[in-house]
Structure formats: C-alpha cells, structure tokens
Design an enzyme around this catalytic site. Structure first.
Site, PDB file in Angstrom:
ATOM      1  N   GLN A 113      39.083  53.884  40.838  1.00  0.00           N
ATOM      2  CA  GLN A 113      40.005  53.898  41.965  1.00  0.00           C
ATOM      3  C   GLN A 113      41.133  52.883  41.806  1.00  0.00           C
ATOM      4  OE1 GLN A 113      37.750  53.487  45.630  1.00  0.00           O
ATOM      5  NE2 GLN A 113      36.291  55.065  45.006  1.00  0.00           N
ATOM      6  N   HIS A 179      37.081  50.762  45.795  1.00  0.00           N
ATOM      7  CA  HIS A 179      37.387  50.149  47.090  1.00  0.00           C
ATOM      8  C   HIS A 179      38.269  48.906  46.971  1.00  0.00           C
ATOM      9  CE1 HIS A 179      33.716  52.091  49.320  1.00  0.00           C
ATOM     10  NE2 HIS A 179      34.397  52.969  48.580  1.00  0.00           N
ATOM     11  N   GLU A 270      37.166  56.070  60.023  1.00  0.00           N
ATOM     12  CA  GLU A 270      37.562  55.370  61.250  1.00  0.00           C
ATOM     13  C   GLU A 270      39.066  55.183  61.364  1.00  0.00           C
ATOM     14  OE1 GLU A 270      33.591  52.453  61.264  1.00  0.00           O
ATOM     15  OE2 GLU A 270      35.603  51.579  61.179  1.00  0.00           O
ATOM     16  N   TYR A 280      34.334  44.270  62.583  1.00  0.00           N
ATOM     17  CA  TYR A 280      34.314  45.729  62.715  1.00  0.00           C
ATOM     18  C   TYR A 280      33.026  46.362  62.180  1.00  0.00           C
ATOM     19  CZ  TYR A 280      38.880  45.442  64.678  1.00  0.00           C
ATOM     20  OH  TYR A 280      39.917  45.134  65.543  1.00  0.00           O
ATOM     21  N   TYR A 291      25.090  57.310  51.254  1.00  0.00           N
ATOM     22  CA  TYR A 291      25.155  58.538  50.471  1.00  0.00           C
ATOM     23  C   TYR A 291      23.777  59.050  50.070  1.00  0.00           C
ATOM     24  CZ  TYR A 291      30.216  58.224  50.127  1.00  0.00           C
ATOM     25  OH  TYR A 291      31.554  58.193  50.429  1.00  0.00           O
TER      26      TYR A 291
END
Length: 402
Positions: A113, A179, A270, A280, A291
């Site tokens: 990523q 991420h 979200e 949060y 998963y």
C-alpha cells in the site's frame, strides 16, 4: 489547497473533456520534460442512466493516488510508483490535455500500500509556490510514512521540478507495507493536519508514545502545534486524536469542522467528526469484525470512545474525502464525497452542522475510486484506481443534461 479551491481567480474552461469509457492505454507524456498532447478519446461527456451527472475522461494515468488544483486550473496528480504529473486540460477542441512529469520527487517505497500518496498546495501557494506531499520510505530497518514539502519551480525551459525538498515529519518505522494513511489538510487557521495509520499493528493506535493510528496537528513547518490537547497526558506532542485505523481522507467543511474517513476491519468503515483529544476506539471497538471472523465490540453509548457519525456495513473501502462548496451542484453544498474502492464507487453524505446522514451512492461503472476533489469551477473530479483496461482515469463530473 482543497479547502481554498473556490478562492482561485482562474476557473477551468468548460467543454474541454472527452467521453467516458475505456480509453485503452496511458495518456502520452513527454520523457524530456516538455509538455506533450495526450491522445484524444472520442467526443463530449457521456451521461449515465440514473446518475445526476455526466462523466468526461480527462486522462488515463498509471495508478493515481491523489490530486490538487493550481490557481490556473492545472492539476497535480500523484502516482503510486513515485511520479508526479502536472496536467493542463485544454479548451477549444473538446478532447486534449497537456501533461508534464514533475522532477525532484524523492525516492519512494511503493511495495504493498506504499508509494507517493497525497499532494496539497499551501494556502498561499500563489505567493510561495509550496507543495506538501506524503510518501512511504524504507528506513532504520522498517518502513514509515513521510510528510514533506517543496517549492514547485517551472523554469522557462526544461521540466517543472520540486526544489528545496524538506522532510517535515517521519512516522514510526515498523515492518510491513500497509495502512500508511498519509492524508493532508490545512485548517482555516493555517495549521496542518496529517493522518498516520496504524500500519496494521492494532494496539499502537492506543499507545501514547507512538504516532501510529493518530491524527496529527502541526505547524506549516511540521512542528507540533502549540496547544495540542494530549501532550500533558503523556502523548506525543503532535497528536490531536487517536484510536484510528487506516485514515484515507481528511477535510474541513465551510464551518471549520474537521471530518475524516477511515477503513474499518472486515466492514465497519467510518466517517468521523474529529474533535481534539478524543479516542476513536480502534482496535478496542469497531462496527466491523476481524478478517478471521473474531468479534470486535461495537461502539456503544458510554463506552468512553467517540463513535462515528456514519458507518458502513458492508464495507465501501473509502478512499479520499472532499466537502463540496461549489455552485455547479448547488443541492450538494455541504456534502461530503467519498471514493469507494468497492461498488458503489462514489458516495455522498449530507453534513448538518456536526451531524451526518447517508444520502447518495453511485456505481461508477464498476471502477474503484481512489480520490475525489472539487475543481475551481465547482465540477467534481475523481481518480479511478485502475481496472479493466484503464490504469486509472482522471474524470470530471458535471450536471447531467436535461
């Protein structure tokens, strides 16, 4: 400069774009740094049944990630492998664009990523020519997200380039390629907000000593902003909020509220109203599950965590966030637009002060949407992630013909 888009004096010309559909192949760009015309797809914008907009293809790019607009209407677009393109849509022939590669981009680690990620102009770009961007790098035995800035120089001959590149902040180096997050937004008061993902490490999102899984509030030079709310509690002084997972969109609305979207685990994506000092909840609570099927407790009243204003189950895999304030689609003012990497592709959420409500979802012909932005003239622009013969098209959405 996304928050300041409507302050631009110059607007993009109407009627420059080509039709939607598979263009088959990449847009031409000169290898010597000089601008080159792109091959034209066919004729004008194409409407789609059931959607209130028509779609025009501007360019077909190579794994694009993010975009921002220069005051003269040109578009800076990042590509995952480390390329930065400067694109000028041309008026007059209804089809062509000019684009140039920008030199001087630091080396990036594009595994997984990672890559060259966000790009945002300084609010006073017209005066200082500063461009802020994020990317991933391999360093100190791990990999981390980087926030940097540079001066965009455009010499009279040769390619434009990023000059005087400055590293403003490095995230915590860890192993893995996921991420990174790396989204950038300027607040109305000039502070710089930056998202640092949890890097798929879970618990560090709650760790006071790490930047992982946090929203950061910085000065424009990358220093911790004075008055950040958690420093006295032992957090890193950059931290504004914590308990986040993979934060791939952040934007201010016209009232100055900060909104952020993030990918949940298995479902539970979200949209959050970001408030100073709040937790949060990730990975302790989520409206999704692991998963492997293990349960994660849902957000619940009184649990001590800030719940999302809107969540999606099943997932939309959100990427990019824009709050619309333009004139081209007046009914959409104060709406949050989110790209979806799962169908439906483009999502609209109506904002009402500090509340939010789901509004519209549109299938973008099965394409994954990586980013969404408002153009200077009020058109909605989207970047595809790239599938089905396209490497990732830049699209311009305008009201459907009646």
């Amino acid at each position: 400069m996304r928050f300041h888009a409507l302050l631009f004096a110059a607007a993009l010309p109407l009627g420059f774009a080509a039709c939607s559909g598979n263009t088959g192949g990449t847009t031409a760009a000169a290898t010597d740094g000089q601008a080159a015309p792109a091959p034209a797809p066919s004729s004008g914008p194409t409407p789609a049944a059931g959607r209130p907009f028509q779609t025009a293809v501007i360019a077909d790019l190579d794994t694009p990630w993010a975009m921002d607009f220069l005051p003269d209407g040109r578009v800076l677009v990042t590509e995952k492998d480390g390329r930065l393109r400067l694109i000028r849509p041309l008026a007059g022939n209804g089809s062509a664009v000019m684009q140039t590669m920008v030199d001087g981009v630091p080396s990036v680690d594009s595994a997984g990523q990672g890559g060259l990620m966000d790009v945002v102009l300084h609010p006073q770009f017209a005066q200082n020519r500063l461009v802020y961007f994020s990317y991933s790098e391999a360093r100190d035995g791990g990999k981390n997200v980087v926030l940097a800035r540079a001066e965009l120089q455009e010499p009279s001959s040769g390619a434009p380039r990023l000059a005087n590149v400055q590293t403003l902040l490095r995230g915590d180096p860890v192993d893995g390629n996921g991420h990174y997050s790396g989204r950038i937004a300027f607040a109305p008061d000039g502070h710089l907000f930056f998202t640092a993902g949890d890097r798929q490490k879970f618990d560090p999102a709650q760790d006071k000593s790490l930047l992982l899984g946090k929203v950061l509030r910085l000065t424009e030079t990358g220093q911790p902003a004075p008055g950040n709310p958690l420093a006295e509690q032992g957090f890193r002084p950059e931290v504004w909020s914590y308990g986040h997972r993979n934060l791939l969109g952040i934007a201010f609305d016209p009232a100055g509220n900060l909104w952020q979207q993030e990918m949940g685990p298995r479902h539970g994506d979200e949209l959050n109203l970001i408030l100073p000092g709040r937790n949060y909840g990730w990975p302790n609570v989520s409206n999704g599950d692991h998963y492997d099927g293990r349960n994660i407790p849902d957000h619940a009243a009184g649990d001590g965590y800030e719940a999302p204003k809107v969540f999606w189950n099943p997932a939309i895999s959100p990427a990019g966030l824009m709050v619309y304030s333009g004139d081209m689609f007046p009914a959409w003012r104060n709406s949050a637009f989110i790209g979806g990497m799962n169908t439906p592709g483009l999502i609209r959420v109506q904002l009402n002060g500090t509340d939010a409500q789901k509004a519209d979802q549109w299938d973008m012909d099965g394409q994954r949407i990586r980013d969404v932005a408002q153009g200077p003239d009020g058109a909605v622009w989207v970047l595809e992630d790239g599938t089905d013969g396209s490497q990732g098209r830049l699209l311009r959405l305008t009201p459907a013909a009646r």
